[in-house]
Design a protein around this motif. Structure first.
Motif, mmCIF file in Angstrom:
data_model
loop_
_atom_site.group_PDB
_atom_site.id
_atom_site.type_symbol
_atom_site.label_atom_id
_atom_site.label_comp_id
_atom_site.label_asym_id
_atom_site.label_seq_id
_atom_site.Cartn_x
_atom_site.Cartn_y
_atom_site.Cartn_z
ATOM 1 N N ALA A 130 0.437 -4.607 -6.336
ATOM 2 C CA ALA A 130 1.352 -3.317 -6.081
ATOM 3 C C ALA A 130 2.609 -3.465 -6.640
ATOM 4 N N GLY A 131 2.451 -3.784 -8.079
ATOM 5 C CA GLY A 131 3.678 -4.028 -8.779
ATOM 6 C C GLY A 131 4.579 -5.118 -8.752
ATOM 7 N N ARG A 132 3.971 -6.094 -8.031
ATOM 8 C CA ARG A 132 4.769 -7.402 -7.723
ATOM 9 C C ARG A 132 4.332 -8.330 -9.050
ATOM 10 N N GLU A 133 3.537 -8.123 -9.825
ATOM 11 C CA GLU A 133 3.057 -8.946 -10.978
ATOM 12 C C GLU A 133 2.690 -8.266 -12.159
ATOM 13 N N VAL A 134 3.004 -8.539 -13.496
ATOM 14 C CA VAL A 134 2.616 -7.711 -14.544
ATOM 15 C C VAL A 134 1.792 -9.019 -15.573
ATOM 16 N N VAL A 177 3.474 5.451 -8.215
ATOM 17 C CA VAL A 177 2.499 5.348 -9.680
ATOM 18 C C VAL A 177 3.430 5.482 -10.695
ATOM 19 N N ARG A 178 4.490 6.189 -10.822
ATOM 20 C CA ARG A 178 5.506 6.363 -11.796
ATOM 21 C C ARG A 178 5.959 4.974 -12.061
ATOM 22 N N ARG A 179 6.624 4.288 -11.150
ATOM 23 C CA ARG A 179 6.952 3.075 -11.229
ATOM 24 C C ARG A 179 6.135 1.887 -11.659
ATOM 25 N N LEU A 180 4.765 1.913 -11.481
ATOM 26 C CA LEU A 180 3.978 1.234 -12.186
ATOM 27 C C LEU A 180 3.628 1.418 -13.228
ATOM 28 N N GLU A 181 3.476 2.788 -13.778
ATOM 29 C CA GLU A 181 3.062 3.277 -15.249
ATOM 30 C C GLU A 181 4.526 2.843 -15.836
ATOM 31 N N ARG A 201 0.942 -1.355 -0.122
ATOM 32 C CA ARG A 201 0.034 -0.060 -0.048
ATOM 33 C C ARG A 201 0.874 1.286 0.076
ATOM 34 N N PRO A 202 0.408 2.201 -0.623
ATOM 35 C CA PRO A 202 1.165 3.401 -0.773
ATOM 36 C C PRO A 202 1.529 3.924 0.526
ATOM 37 N N GLY A 203 2.680 4.515 0.928
ATOM 38 C CA GLY A 203 3.313 5.013 2.222
ATOM 39 C C GLY A 203 3.739 4.207 3.025
ATOM 40 N N ALA A 204 3.488 2.733 2.809
ATOM 41 C CA ALA A 204 4.075 2.071 3.824
ATOM 42 C C ALA A 204 5.689 1.788 3.656
ATOM 43 N N ARG A 205 6.267 1.791 2.425
ATOM 44 C CA ARG A 205 7.599 1.848 2.206
ATOM 45 C C ARG A 205 7.977 3.067 1.767
ATOM 46 N N ARG A 206 9.286 3.244 1.671
ATOM 47 C CA ARG A 206 9.980 4.497 1.613
ATOM 48 C C ARG A 206 9.925 4.994 0.033
ATOM 49 N N GLU A 207 8.783 5.433 -0.386
ATOM 50 C CA GLU A 207 8.554 5.808 -1.745
ATOM 51 C C GLU A 207 7.546 6.769 -1.823
ATOM 52 N N SER A 208 7.453 7.755 -2.284
ATOM 53 C CA SER A 208 6.133 8.904 -2.347
ATOM 54 C C SER A 208 5.332 8.203 -3.258
ATOM 55 N N LEU A 209 4.091 8.607 -3.186
ATOM 56 C CA LEU A 209 2.904 8.244 -4.136
ATOM 57 C C LEU A 209 3.252 8.450 -5.634
#
Length: 538
Positions: free
Chosen positions: A484-488, A460-464, A448-456
């Motif tokens: 959450a980006g673990r699977e494509v 989102v940019r990494r998923l895009e 979930r956003p905010g749980a780990r050290r990266e901003s929202l």
């Protein structure tokens, strides 16, 4: 028997009386009378008188004894007669009682004979009724047999007439009817199955969303952000020189003992400690803290402070693991596993503290298990151990999921727990509900956003970018970044991409993602090629 006894007593009394008279006769014979004629002529007259007087006294005494014996015998005979009379009365009473008892028994026997006779009469009547009913039933059975024969003949005639009219035999008509019913049943079953599947899927989606939402809402934990560098504040800049020592002797000894790089720069009243192993970095920080507070800094003192700091860290790790187990309600875990969990207090994954992540995931999994009617304690146990391998990834090569599974198996955890650990990153196929919930809780806590050290925005940019890498491949129709980006998940056009080319696309996407993106854990790339045939009924 009582009458004969009384007679015996009477006979005994008479015998006693006879014995008494016999005794009297014996006494008389022992003392015979002395006649004066037979007296001795030489005896003087005075002596004869004396003998006569003695004989009279003896005779008188014998007579008295005889009278006494006769009286006693008479008393005995009277007493015996009385006893005989009493015995006769008792015998009469007993005879009357026996007669009364015989009379009662005879009356009872007569009553029983009467009842038996009545019962036999009733049985005879019932037998006659049953016999008449059996005859009626036999006649009815004959009528039914005759009617069944007539109906069978009529059915045969009707069947033959139907076969003649329809032009089909009975077997052919039956097969045609069965085929028609079977087709109709299959169609209705297919419609029912489709409706049930649609309803079940809709309800399952709603239920899953509700369970996950409730679990996230009920969990509120702190998020800590850490890195591979620790800052140690000093009381003054002059302490930096003492830490370096003569010709750098102290700083070299510190780095060789602790395995931690000590960075001293122009930052006022602060030094940096850098190490990839967070436990070693924390031991180095405590060691330096003890040295600064003591003021004596030399190689021997550095070794003593290091041992002291190492013992403190081990104690803190053990306490952290025990506190985590207490908070989760787990009491029977192996001490080595508890110590390894405590070591994760100083381990981070993308800024998220691993121990906090495990505790949070365990609470989420327990709540979802309670909603689903499963064992919440087992799910908390699976989830709190799913990243236990990260405590040894600096020491053992391999995936932390497989390492953690081996550790759990070594220390006696159940097969369900071991499978949940090794399958939470899909390195092993999921086979149990516990493994699925463990994976879900891990994704909720870490993704979930905010749980780990990266901003929202970075998230989102990494998923895009992840979706863009897959979408740029030729023949790709749709791309979805999931978990959450673990699977494509990549959907390709079946008319342009065959099965072999689909495998090539999956490998190319995975290779490009490894080269361009930075991400925690691993990313699963799934290429789906689906062929559909569509026709329209007009």
């Amino acid at each position: 028997m009582t009458v004969s006894g009384a007679d015996a007593l009477l006979v005994i009394g008479l015998l006693a009386l006879g014995l008494a008279f016999g005794a009297f006769a014996v006494v008389l014979r022992r003392f015979p009378s002395r006649s004066p004629v037979t007296a001795s002529p030489q005896q003087p007259p005075g002596g004869q008188l004396a003998d006569q007087a003695d004989a009279d006294g003896i005779r008188a005494r014998a007579q008295a004894d005889a009278d006494r014996i006769v009286g006693r015998a008479a008393e005995d005979a009277e007493r015996t007669a009385q006893q005989a009379a009493d015995g006769r009365r008792q015998a009469d009473d007993e005879i009357r009682a026996v007669k009364e008892e015989v009379r009662q028994l005879r009356a009872d026997l007569e009553r029983r004979e009467q009842r038996i006779g009545e019962r036999e009469q009733r049985l005879d009547e019932e037998s006659r009724r049953l016999e008449s009913r059996g005859q009626a039933l036999a006649a009815r059975h004959g009528e039914l047999d005759e009617r069944a024969t007539l109906q069978a003949e009529a059915g045969t005639r009707i069947g033959a007439e139907l076969e003649r009219v329809a032009g089909l035999t009975a077997e052919a008509a039956k097969a045609e009817l069965v085929a028609a019913l079977e087709n109709q049943a299959k169609r209705e079953a297919a419609l029912s199955v489709r409706d049930i599947e649609a309803t079940a899927k809709s309800e399952a989606d709603k239920r899953a969303r509700k369970i996950v939402t409730l679990a996230i809402q009920r969990v509120a934990v702190e998020q800590t952000s850490e890195s591979v560098v620790s800052v140690m504040h000093l009381p003054g800049d002059e302490m930096k020189g003492r830490i370096i020592g003569r010709e750098g002797r102290n700083i070299r000894a510190f780095e060789s003992v602790t395995g931690v790089n000590l960075i001293i720069d122009d930052t006022p009243e602060a030094v940096l400690l850098s190490c990839f192993d967070p436990v070693r970095r924390e031991i180095g920080r405590l060691t330096l803290e003890h040295l600064v507070s003591d003021g004596r800094i030399h190689p021997q003192r550095i070794e003593e402070a290091y041992e002291r700091g190492k013992a403190e860290i081990e104690q803190l790790c053990r306490r952290a693991g025990e506190d985590a187990m207490t908070g989760l309600g787990i009491t029977d875990m192996h001490p080595e596993l508890v110590d390894l969990l405590g070591r994760l207090r100083y381990r981070t994954s993308y800024g998220q503290n691993v121990l906090s992540h495990l505790i949070e995931s365990a609470h989420i999994a327990g709540m979802m298990a309670s909603e689903l009617g499963l064992d919440p304690l087992l799910l908390r146990r699976c989830t709190v151990l799913h990243d236990i391998g990260k405590a040894l990834t600096h020491e053992v090569e391999g995936s932390h999921a497989l390492i953690g599974a081996e550790i759990a198996r070594k220390y006696g955890e159940s097969d369900d727990v071991v499978h949940a650990i090794e399958a939470h990153h899909n390195e092993v196929e999921l086979r149990t509900v516990e493994a699925v919930l463990t994976q879900s809780a891990d994704a909720i806590s870490g993704g979930r956003p905010g749980a780990r050290r990266e901003s929202l925005e970075m998230y989102v940019r990494r998923l895009e970018r992840l979706e863009q890498i897959a979408a740029d491949k030729e023949g790709v129709e749709k791309v979805f970044a999931m978990q959450a980006g673990r699977e494509v998940r990549v959907m390709v056009k079946p008319e342009q991409v065959d099965d072999i080319q689909a495998q090539v696309i999956a490998r190319d996407i995975a290779k490009q993602v490894e080269e361009e993106l930075t991400y925690p854990g691993q990313i699963r790339v799934t290429v789906v090629r689906e062929s559909r045939a569509t026709e329209f009924a007009r």
